[in-house]
Design an enzyme around this catalytic site. Structure first.
Site, PDB file in Angstrom:
ATOM      1  N   HIS A 113     -41.159 -97.022 -37.471  1.00  0.00           N
ATOM      2  CA  HIS A 113     -40.516 -96.322 -36.366  1.00  0.00           C
ATOM      3  C   HIS A 113     -40.783 -94.827 -36.521  1.00  0.00           C
ATOM      4  CE1 HIS A 113     -37.873 -99.759 -35.168  1.00  0.00           C
ATOM      5  NE2 HIS A 113     -38.042-100.076 -36.446  1.00  0.00           N
ATOM      6  N   HIS A 136     -43.960-102.738 -39.616  1.00  0.00           N
ATOM      7  CA  HIS A 136     -44.001-101.740 -38.545  1.00  0.00           C
ATOM      8  C   HIS A 136     -43.234-100.492 -38.956  1.00  0.00           C
ATOM      9  CE1 HIS A 136     -40.471-104.289 -37.830  1.00  0.00           C
ATOM     10  NE2 HIS A 136     -39.904-103.262 -37.218  1.00  0.00           N
TER      11      HIS A 136
END
Length: 212
Positions: free
Chosen positions: A176, A174
């Protein structure tokens, strides 16, 4: 136990973020508390989970998690996989065939967003085939623009962690996307070291290029 964990997650509307970064004094205390909450919820969901879905063909370790080439095991029961499946709600920004972008439930700054691949089995970007990575990475410019335009921020950080030593808590790749304002002190890198020597550069280049 699973019901309690799911209710806890629904109360914060999903998206456990994993980036543990030094922040100024009072925000840091808040960030440390959020990190502890995320870790506890993640462990609770993992412990309460039932059968692993076995979507990855890689070998598994003794816990049922998928082992990857990077040596970082993929947690088949991770919270982002549950968000992608719709088992846990999220504040979705946009979705494509290959990626999902949503607001972080524990934002470091207003507008902090996450981008995740829908493909499961990848805890680290080092394990992603180039074509799978490209399908996700190509959405980063769009998400960065949306975050900046929606918040009016001065800048944007794109942060990605691989492995616990780098601050990763949820073992599904993932990114940010964090809005920044002048002087906010939200994310601070360490100071630069001494200039690299020719000898060290040559050694590193040889080691890296030999792995290509």
């Amino acid at each position: 136990a699973l019901g309690r964990c799911q209710k806890s997650m629904e109360a914060v509307s999903s998206s456990l973020s994993s980036h543990r970064i030094a922040t100024p004094a009072s925000p840091r205390r808040r960030s440390d508390t959020c990190t502890a909450i995320r870790a506890r919820l993640h462990r609770g969901i993992k412990a309460a989970g039932s059968k692993k879905d076995g979507t990855s063909s890689d070998a598994q370790d003794g816990t049922g998690d998928t082992m990857a080439l990077s040596g970082i095991p993929y947690d088949e029961n991770n919270v982002f996989k549950k968000i992608i499946a719709g088992d846990i709600p999220s504040y979705k920004i946009f979705e494509t065939e290959h990626a999902l972008a949503f607001l972080d439930a524990f934002p470091m700054a207003r507008g902090h967003a996450l981008l995740v691949p829908k493909a499961s089995g990848y805890a680290s970007i080092a394990d992603m085939p180039a074509e799978v990575a490209a399908d996700v990475f190509k959405e980063l410019p769009r998400l960065a623009r949306l975050v900046r335009e929606a918040t009016g921020c001065d800048g944007v950080n794109v942060v990605q962690n691989n492995g616990a030593a780098a601050g990763q808590v949820v073992f599904h790749v993932h990114f940010h996307v964090v809005p920044r304002w002048e002087g906010d002190g939200v994310i601070r890198l360490g100071t630069s070291g001494d200039m690299i020597t020719k000898e060290d550069a040559a050694t590193l280049l040889t080691a890296m290029q030999s792995k290509m």
